[in-house]
Write an enzyme that holds these catalytic residues in place. Structure first.
Site, PDB file in Angstrom:
ATOM      1  N   GLU A   1     -75.370-150.022 -12.781  1.00 19.78           N
ATOM      2  CA  GLU A   1     -76.142-149.389 -14.273  1.00 19.78           C
ATOM      3  C   GLU A   1     -75.225-149.759 -15.295  1.00 19.78           C
ATOM      4  O   GLU A   1     -74.961-148.920 -16.115  1.00 19.78           O
ATOM      5  CB  GLU A   1     -76.028-147.855 -13.952  1.00 19.78           C
ATOM      6  CG  GLU A   1     -76.964-147.539 -12.967  1.00 19.78           C
ATOM      7  CD  GLU A   1     -77.357-145.801 -12.611  1.00 19.78           C
ATOM      8  OE1 GLU A   1     -76.552-145.163 -13.248  1.00 19.78           O
ATOM      9  OE2 GLU A   1     -78.084-145.719 -11.784  1.00 19.78           O
TER      10      GLU A   1
ATOM     11  N   GLU B   1     -79.800-147.762  -4.885  1.00 23.08           N
ATOM     12  CA  GLU B   1     -79.176-146.470  -4.578  1.00 23.08           C
ATOM     13  C   GLU B   1     -80.507-145.578  -4.842  1.00 23.08           C
ATOM     14  O   GLU B   1     -81.311-145.864  -5.795  1.00 23.08           O
ATOM     15  CB  GLU B   1     -78.240-146.142  -6.090  1.00 23.08           C
ATOM     16  CG  GLU B   1     -78.020-144.853  -6.050  1.00 23.08           C
ATOM     17  CD  GLU B   1     -76.813-144.691  -7.219  1.00 23.08           C
ATOM     18  OE1 GLU B   1     -75.903-145.575  -7.695  1.00 23.08           O
ATOM     19  OE2 GLU B   1     -76.913-143.778  -8.046  1.00 23.08           O
TER      20      GLU B   1
HETATM   21  C1  GAL Z   1     -76.329-142.664 -10.578  1.00 17.99           C
HETATM   22  C2  GAL Z   1     -74.933-143.610 -10.773  1.00 17.99           C
HETATM   23  C3  GAL Z   1     -74.192-142.784  -9.750  1.00 17.99           C
HETATM   24  C4  GAL Z   1     -74.169-141.231  -9.788  1.00 17.99           C
HETATM   25  C5  GAL Z   1     -75.741-140.723  -9.575  1.00 17.99           C
HETATM   26  C6  GAL Z   1     -75.748-139.488  -9.539  1.00 17.99           C
HETATM   27  O1  GAL Z   1     -77.101-143.147 -11.702  1.00 17.99           O
HETATM   28  O2  GAL Z   1     -75.155-144.821 -10.267  1.00 17.99           O
HETATM   29  O3  GAL Z   1     -72.805-143.064  -9.877  1.00 17.99           O
HETATM   30  O4  GAL Z   1     -73.860-140.940 -11.031  1.00 17.99           O
HETATM   31  O5  GAL Z   1     -76.273-141.456 -10.530  1.00 17.99           O
HETATM   32  O6  GAL Z   1     -77.280-139.039  -9.479  1.00 17.99           O
END
Ligand code: GAL
Length: 810
Positions: free
Chosen positions: A423, A501
């Site tokens: 991100e 993710e």
């Molecule tokens: C994502 C990020 C992670 C964590 C997660 C929490 O966007 O890549 O590091 O912050 O959100 O939901």
């Protein structure tokens, strides 16, 4: 013997070991250099010329000083770093070298120091390394004393500027340190690369490359002798390269070696080969290095997802941060093994090392347990996420840090994907950097590896995102956005897809809100609006119906990713809870709610949802507990597998049955009238009973019950014992709301309770405390021992019967 005294002896022993060191011309020695360091937190004085003043402690590495700090609401580290301060710390270690090593080259190698480390030997400055996750080494040879005088290694660690991370980083020399003694003719660090260039059922051809560093003045004839050992340890191939009149300098070597009837590395049979390379000069072995590697065929496909050794395989992964809960960042192999085994038993076959290079031993464990690792290097590129994060060092350091990461990890068979960033701000703000940076990073991977695909984790999915649209990477990576997974083939024709993710659902273990089952809560409502809602105790219901607006509940993402063949797999955020980022709350919440397993290592209910889908094991799990008020209407959820029907009984009376919904993995009996006693669920397949599971209403708390995950621990390997304490009633039923303070003690010479935890995200007791409140009836003690012998662990709680348990320290 007290701990300081013990550590001093360890320190002296390591000096003695050095004095009896290798003979001239012997191959490399790798000496564990963790024992016996002085440490002080001090931002005001300079100690590179020798420690001065009071307040130094003697300790062993790995060490994380932030985890020893009190939680502070106004810690500059903020909620991201669990309200634990950073600061400036100094480490010092003295050692004597044997005169017989005078002609050798001496290096000090650090596997990870957070962050901005500066290193001196005998007052001579060796260098600075801002990145807190990548390993590095310095050559000490020119500045050492060989006359029996002490050599002094000084390390300054500066983690003072905060905030510099979105998640807990820890502070200090938190991974292993080694002293390397190498011949002036030897193999350069991380230069060895065993690259499979052909692989079929009959044979494999690997290209072994390495650099020989030849620092002697005279030309030499050098031979490079390689033996390849099968997973069973038999020599299956060998080769020798002779180089005559080799001049001083760095010499790249290549050998192509054929292996007949190759044994493939796979997640169920993680077979590893070993390359044993000897460098021979003037008839003597001057260096010897063993490198493990694996042979596997894999590809990513637009329609079929991931294919490993000819078979389609969904990557059923989780993201893991590097902290080890109550131990902070201080790496311990047995704690990492515990995490990975817990994941494996849930059916996880993939790990994303979010968002930074993992400890080398962590990757070794992934190799030997069989995980598909997505290895990530950066959470931040050039654009900042926090005022003092890596963007400050990007321009000067990214090439070096990234190349070092790729070189360090490219032999791991578990590593399948390089994730170049998470991100990154360049997704949103910068057309030019967003185009150039992926190209630059991918070029580094190509030049140093070239056998694995690259990806980048994107959460901005518009076509204006230059990172998403980059042609530099091989796999398009989505973070979240599950509603767009199905249409990926239309949205990105011809591209390959991985969910880097997913999910970000929220729950506290053992906590259940009695709200209508279909009520879904998004906490926070929007990522950019502060959250004032939630529960007053800052807990979150574990029914899998609370999640972040960018994510989903577990069931939704899991279901989708299993449906579509074009999705190679996903990495759920996260396998374990981690320190920091207590979304949606802030103080006093100080650790995450995202984990499928809580910070103490106790599974939340959704663990069994995944297990029911991702393993072959028959599963039957029901939630919540059965301690409610008369008149309460309780939703009873069942996670099950290998069954087509489930019956529910309360106090022996059948109160319902349901058949499997083809659109769901779970099933729910809505608004069941609570009645104290037993609640039993029985699963059937084709009319045959598969499993049954009964829970009961707990009576008054009666005793503490201890159970250990580890009946034995190996002291030489610094293994830890993870001991569970449960508050149970007089019939051994867990009391689900028990919050009793439990005091742990351990008897045994050299034994200690190193940390305690309970999985409660708002518990502000320090982790080193030997007393811990139960959280929903459970607490954990982590026990270590320096000495061998019998350990007796006792847990006491006022008004309850105590318990004792024994562990053998070997
Ligand atoms: C994502 C990020 C992670 C964590 C997660 C929490 O966007 O890549 O590091 O912050 O959100 O939901």
């Amino acid at each position: 013997m007290n701990l300081t005294c013990y550590n001093k002896i360890l320190g002296i022993l390591s000096i003695l070991l050095l004095m009896t060191g290798p003979l001239v011309g012997q191959p490399r020695q790798v000496i564990n250099f963790n024992a016996g360091w002085w440490f002080k937190l001090d931002s005001s004085q300079h100690h590179a010329n020798g420690r001065n003043g009071e307040g130094w402690r003697f300790l062993d590495l790995p060490h994380d000083w932030s985890i020893e700090m009190p939680f502070k609401e106004h810690s500059p580290a903020g909620s991201g770093a669990a309200y634990l301060d950073g600061g400036v710390g100094w480490y010092e270690k003295s050692f004597v070298l044997a005169d017989t090593d005078r002609t050798q080259r001496i290096f000090i190698a650090f596997e990870g120091v957070y962050e901005n480390s500066e290193v001196w030997i005998n007052g001579h400055f060796l260098g600075k390394r801002p990145n807190g996750y990548i390993g590095f080494e310095y050559e000490l040879s020119s500045y050492l004393f060989w006359d029996g005088r002490q050599n002094r290694l000084s390390v300054k660690v500066d983690n003072n500027k905060q905030p510099n991370s979105r998640f807990y980083s820890g502070s200090g020399i938190y991974r292993d340190v080694q002293l390397l003694i190498r011949n002036p003719i030897s193999i350069a660090t991380n230069s060895t690369y065993i690259k499979p260039i052909q692989l079929n059922a009959k044979n494999a051809i690997v290209n072994l490359s390495l650099d020989i560093e030849h620092l002697r003045k005279e030309s030499k004839t050098i031979s490079v002798r390689t033996q390849l050992l099968s997973p069973k340890g038999q020599v299956v191939a060998s080769q020798q390269t002779v180089l005559t009149a080799l001049k001083k300098g760095i010499h790249p070597i290549n050998q192509q070696i054929t292996i007949d009837n190759p044994v493939l590395w796979d997640i169920d049979n993680p077979a590893q080969y070993k390359a044993k390379v000897q460098i021979v000069a003037e008839g003597r072995i001057v260096d010897e290095l063993e490198t493990k590697f694996g042979l596997r065929n894999f590809s990513f496909d637009q329609q079929q997802g991931f294919i490993l050794n000819g078979k389609r395989l969904k990557i059923r992964g989780v993201c893991l941060h590097s902290d080890l809960g109550a131990l902070g960042m201080a790496f311990n192999r047995s704690a990492a093994l515990r995490q990975l085994r817990t994941m494996k038993a849930m059916g996880v076959n993939g790990i994303r090392t979010s968002h930074n290079p993992a400890a080398p031993a962590f990757l070794d464990l992934c190799d030997s347990l069989g995980f598909i690792v997505m290895s990530e290097t950066f959470d931040v590129w050039k654009g900042q996420k926090n005022p003092f994060d890596y963007h400050l060092y990007w321009d000067q350091w990214y090439k070096r840090d990234f190349a070092d990461h790729v070189k360090r990890d490219r032999n791991h068979p578990a590593l399948f994907i390089w994730c170049l960033g998470n991100e990154a701000q360049e997704q949103w703000h910068s057309k030019s950097d967003g185009t150039a940076i992926p190209l630059a990073l991918a070029a580094i991977v190509d030049s140093l590896d070239g056998t694995r695909p690259t990806t980048i984790a994107n959460n901005e999915l518009s076509k204006n995102n230059p990172v998403l649209m980059s042609t530099a990477v091989d796999l398009v990576g989505y973070n979240y956005n599950h509603k767009k997974w199905a249409s990926f083939p239309q949205d990105h024709p011809g591209k390959k897809f991985i969910v880097t993710e997913s999910t970000s659902a929220l729950e506290s273990r053992g906590q259940y809100d009695l709200v209508p089952y279909d009520s879904v809560r998004m906490w926070p409502e929007r990522w950019d609006i502060p959250f004032n809602g939630g529960n007053s105790d800052k807990g979150i219901s574990a029914y899998d119906n609370v999640y972040t607006p960018w994510g989903s509940d577990h069931h939704t993402s899991l279901w989708l990713m299993e449906q579509y063949d074009h999705i190679a797999g996903m990495y759920v955020w996260t396998g374990f809870d981690y320190l920091g980022e207590p979304t949606p709350y802030t103080w006093p919440a100080r650790s995450s709610y995202f984990g499928i397993v809580d910070l103490a290592g106790f599974p939340k209910d959704v663990y069994y949802l995944y297990q029911s889908v991702w393993t072959e094991k028959p599963v039957l799990h029901l939630l919540p507990h059965w301690n409610w008020k008369q008149g309460d209407k309780v939703n009873v959820v069942v996670y099950f597998s290998q069954a087509d029907r489930v019956e529910l009984y309360c106090n022996g009376r059948k109160i319902g049955e349901q058949t499997k919904d083809p659109q769901r993995y779970d099933l729910v009996f809505k608004a069941v009238d609570f009645e104290p006693g037993t609640l039993e669920v029985i699963s059937y397949r084709g009319g045959e009973k598969v499993l049954s599971k009964m829970i009961r209403t707990a009576a008054k708390p009666y005793r503490v019950k201890l159970v250990t995950e580890n009946p034995t621990i190996n002291t030489a390997n610094k293994e830890l014992a993870f001991v569970h304490a449960y508050i149970v009633d007089d019939s051994d039923t867990l009391v689900p709301d028990a919050a009793h303070e439990i005091e742990f003690t351990v008897e045994g010479e050299g034994a200690a309770i190193v940390a305690t935890d309970n999985g409660n995200t708002t518990d502000l007791q320090r982790f080193q405390s030997s007393s811990r409140k139960a959280f929903h009836g459970k607490a954990l003690a982590i026990v270590a021992s320096k000495n061998k012998g019998k350990l007796v662990i006792t847990a006491k709680s006022q008004g309850l019967m105590a318990d004792k348990i024994q562990i053998a320290a070997n």
